[in-house]
Scaffold this active site. Structure first.
Site, mmCIF file in Angstrom:
data_model
loop_
_atom_site.group_PDB
_atom_site.id
_atom_site.type_symbol
_atom_site.label_atom_id
_atom_site.label_comp_id
_atom_site.label_asym_id
_atom_site.label_seq_id
_atom_site.Cartn_x
_atom_site.Cartn_y
_atom_site.Cartn_z
ATOM 1 C CB ALA A 127 4.983 -26.986 28.531
ATOM 2 N N GLY B 221 1.878 -31.222 27.892
ATOM 3 C CA GLY B 221 1.378 -30.753 29.187
ATOM 4 C C GLY B 221 -0.138 -30.588 29.202
ATOM 5 C CD GLU C 257 2.821 -34.260 30.928
ATOM 6 O OE1 GLU C 257 3.061 -33.060 30.679
ATOM 7 O OE2 GLU C 257 3.705 -35.074 31.230
ATOM 8 C CD GLU D 105 5.330 -34.237 26.158
ATOM 9 O OE1 GLU D 105 4.927 -35.219 25.482
ATOM 10 O OE2 GLU D 105 4.677 -33.736 27.096
HETATM 11 N N1 CO8 Z 1 3.992 -23.765 22.743
HETATM 12 C C1 CO8 Z 1 4.056 -22.533 22.206
HETATM 13 N N2 CO8 Z 1 3.342 -22.137 21.144
HETATM 14 C C2 CO8 Z 1 2.503 -23.050 20.587
HETATM 15 C C3 CO8 Z 1 2.377 -24.363 21.112
HETATM 16 C C4 CO8 Z 1 3.167 -24.705 22.233
HETATM 17 N N3 CO8 Z 1 3.083 -25.907 22.830
HETATM 18 N N4 CO8 Z 1 1.485 -25.033 20.342
HETATM 19 C C5 CO8 Z 1 1.057 -24.176 19.392
HETATM 20 N N5 CO8 Z 1 1.669 -22.984 19.543
HETATM 21 C C6 CO8 Z 1 1.499 -21.783 18.704
HETATM 22 C C7 CO8 Z 1 2.188 -21.940 17.364
HETATM 23 O O1 CO8 Z 1 3.570 -21.682 17.464
HETATM 24 C C8 CO8 Z 1 1.441 -20.928 16.536
HETATM 25 O O2 CO8 Z 1 1.946 -19.650 16.839
HETATM 26 P P1 CO8 Z 1 2.237 -18.578 15.637
HETATM 27 O O3 CO8 Z 1 0.866 -18.315 15.049
HETATM 28 O O4 CO8 Z 1 2.814 -17.412 16.365
HETATM 29 O O5 CO8 Z 1 3.142 -19.251 14.685
HETATM 30 C C9 CO8 Z 1 0.009 -21.005 17.102
HETATM 31 O O6 CO8 Z 1 0.139 -21.599 18.388
HETATM 32 C C10 CO8 Z 1 -0.892 -21.878 16.257
HETATM 33 O O7 CO8 Z 1 -0.276 -23.142 16.102
HETATM 34 P P2 CO8 Z 1 -0.026 -23.838 14.671
HETATM 35 O O8 CO8 Z 1 0.120 -22.807 13.599
HETATM 36 O O9 CO8 Z 1 1.081 -24.809 14.828
HETATM 37 O O10 CO8 Z 1 -1.440 -24.564 14.480
HETATM 38 P P3 CO8 Z 1 -1.734 -25.920 13.697
HETATM 39 O O11 CO8 Z 1 -3.212 -26.038 13.665
HETATM 40 O O12 CO8 Z 1 -0.982 -25.963 12.408
HETATM 41 O O13 CO8 Z 1 -1.117 -27.094 14.635
HETATM 42 C C11 CO8 Z 1 -0.686 -28.234 16.720
HETATM 43 C C12 CO8 Z 1 -1.638 -27.302 15.920
HETATM 44 C C13 CO8 Z 1 -0.687 -29.623 16.107
HETATM 45 C C14 CO8 Z 1 -1.227 -28.287 18.156
HETATM 46 C C15 CO8 Z 1 0.731 -27.639 16.690
HETATM 47 O O14 CO8 Z 1 0.679 -26.279 17.093
HETATM 48 C C16 CO8 Z 1 1.718 -28.333 17.591
HETATM 49 O O15 CO8 Z 1 2.225 -29.379 17.234
HETATM 50 N N6 CO8 Z 1 2.003 -27.744 18.790
HETATM 51 C C17 CO8 Z 1 2.994 -28.244 19.690
HETATM 52 C C18 CO8 Z 1 2.526 -29.491 20.393
HETATM 53 C C19 CO8 Z 1 3.607 -30.017 21.324
HETATM 54 O O16 CO8 Z 1 4.676 -30.418 20.898
HETATM 55 N N7 CO8 Z 1 3.308 -30.026 22.635
HETATM 56 C C20 CO8 Z 1 4.213 -30.507 23.630
HETATM 57 C C21 CO8 Z 1 4.965 -29.365 24.244
HETATM 58 S S1 CO8 Z 1 6.198 -29.896 25.382
HETATM 59 C C22 CO8 Z 1 5.336 -30.194 26.792
HETATM 60 O O17 CO8 Z 1 4.157 -30.017 26.885
HETATM 61 C C23 CO8 Z 1 6.145 -30.694 27.941
HETATM 62 C C24 CO8 Z 1 5.243 -30.914 29.133
HETATM 63 C C25 CO8 Z 1 5.870 -30.384 30.375
HETATM 64 C C26 CO8 Z 1 4.930 -30.413 31.539
HETATM 65 C C27 CO8 Z 1 3.769 -29.425 31.491
HETATM 66 C C28 CO8 Z 1 2.946 -29.529 32.754
HETATM 67 C C29 CO8 Z 1 1.518 -29.162 32.596
#
Ligand code: CO8
Length: 258
Positions: free
Chosen positions: A65, A109, A112, A132
């Site tokens: 998400a 998400g 999921e 999460e």
């Molecule tokens: N939300 C918003 N922005 C994101 C997300 C995210 N989940 N994931 C990545 N981005 C953005 C980064 O902020 C970054 O943006 P910017 O260039 O503006 O800084 C861009 O995407 C590229 O990401 P990274 O620079 O971090 O890229 P890396 O290759 O270094 O890392 C990862 C990739 C490992 C995927 C890393 O981005 C990461 O850890 N992302 C978050 C993963 C996470 O915690 N996901 C869980 C989110 S909570 C959730 O999903 C709750 C579920 C609720 C239900 C949903 C129903 C479908």
């Protein structure tokens, strides 16, 4: 509806939806979810479509998400509006089959959503996880429930408590994905699989999907009864007559999808 976060195409009898928010690793923002629901509605209504493929990019199926969109919400924002309302689960009530073709990250998400599809074909670089816990929350769209049913308590608990990711090989070993293919073959493989399904009788396909899904919702005895009634119902279709006649006459079936 004009789409900004997904790409939608029709290839023969297969509907292809590509999550397309490259700047955010395909994070599932509210606008993307609205678009996805709209695209799925369209494919459900389109009699020419008999299978759907949902995919992302080589880097990410979806990294969860959209954290930036939800980070300032408080309890009553999310509880009051029942955040992650039923639109987030739109994939689960799609009656036509939906195949997830996952390359790169399927996190939170994103994992999921892949698990809401009927089965997952993974690229060798796929990584699945419920991270999460590392951002101060827990899965909110079935992660604790579906992952546990897929891979068992021990792995699901470890992944939900630590945020550890599972690679494609482990995901296949654990039953989370049906198959692993090279990254460059993922879409072609998923499309071929979808075409195979789309080339079969739609009523049988829908009944088989409904019956398998019932296994998750009921006891064995009730599930078997449900399956038997659908099996009986299939004898009311033109396609059952045609399929069995074609077998006996040693010719390909000419499905009417009725
Ligand atoms: N939300 C918003 N922005 C994101 C997300 C995210 N989940 N994931 C990545 N981005 C953005 C980064 O902020 C970054 O943006 P910017 O260039 O503006 O800084 C861009 O995407 C590229 O990401 P990274 O620079 O971090 O890229 P890396 O290759 O270094 O890392 C990862 C990739 C490992 C995927 C890393 O981005 C990461 O850890 N992302 C978050 C993963 C996470 O915690 N996901 C869980 C989110 S909570 C959730 O999903 C709750 C579920 C609720 C239900 C949903 C129903 C479908």
């Amino acid at each position: 509806m004009a789409y900004e976060n997904i790409l939608v195409e029709t290839r023969g009898n297969v509907g292809l939806i590509t999550l397309n928010r490259p700047k955010a690793m395909n994070a599932l923002c509210a606008a993307l979810i609205d678009e996805l629901s709209d695209a799925l509605d369209g494919f459900e209504k389109d009699a020419g479509i008999r299978c759907i493929v949902l995919t992302g990019s080589e880097k990410a199926f979806a990294a969860g998400a959209d954290i930036k969109e939800m980070k300032s919400k408080d309890f009553m924002d999310v509880y009051g509006e029942d955040f992650i309302t039923h639109d987030w689960e739109r994939v689960t009530w799609t009656r036509k089959p939906v195949i997830a073709a996952v390359a790169g990250y399927a996190l939170g998400g994103g994992c999921e959503m892949a698990m809401m599809c009927d089965f997952i074909i993974a690229a060798e670089n796929a990584k699945f996880g419920q991270p999460e816990i590392t951002i101060g929350t827990i899965p909110g769209s079935g992660g604790t429930q579906r992952l546990t049913r897929f891979v068992g308590k021990s792995k699901a608990m470890e992944m939900c408590l630590t945020g550890r990711m599972m690679d494609a090989a482990e995901a296949e070993r654990s039953g989370l994905v049906s198959r692993v293919v090279p990254v460059e073959d993922l879409l072609e493989d998923a499309m071929k699989t979808a075409e195979k399904i789309a080339g079969l009788s739609l009523p049988s396909v829908m009944m088989a999907k409904e019956a398998v899904n019932r296994a998750y919702e009921t006891t064995l005895a009730e599930g078997v009864k449900f399956e038997r009634r659908l099996f009986h119902s299939s004898f009311a279709t033109q396609d059952q007559k045609e399929g069995m006649a074609a077998f006996a006459e040693k010719r390909p079936a000419n499905w009417k999808h009725r």
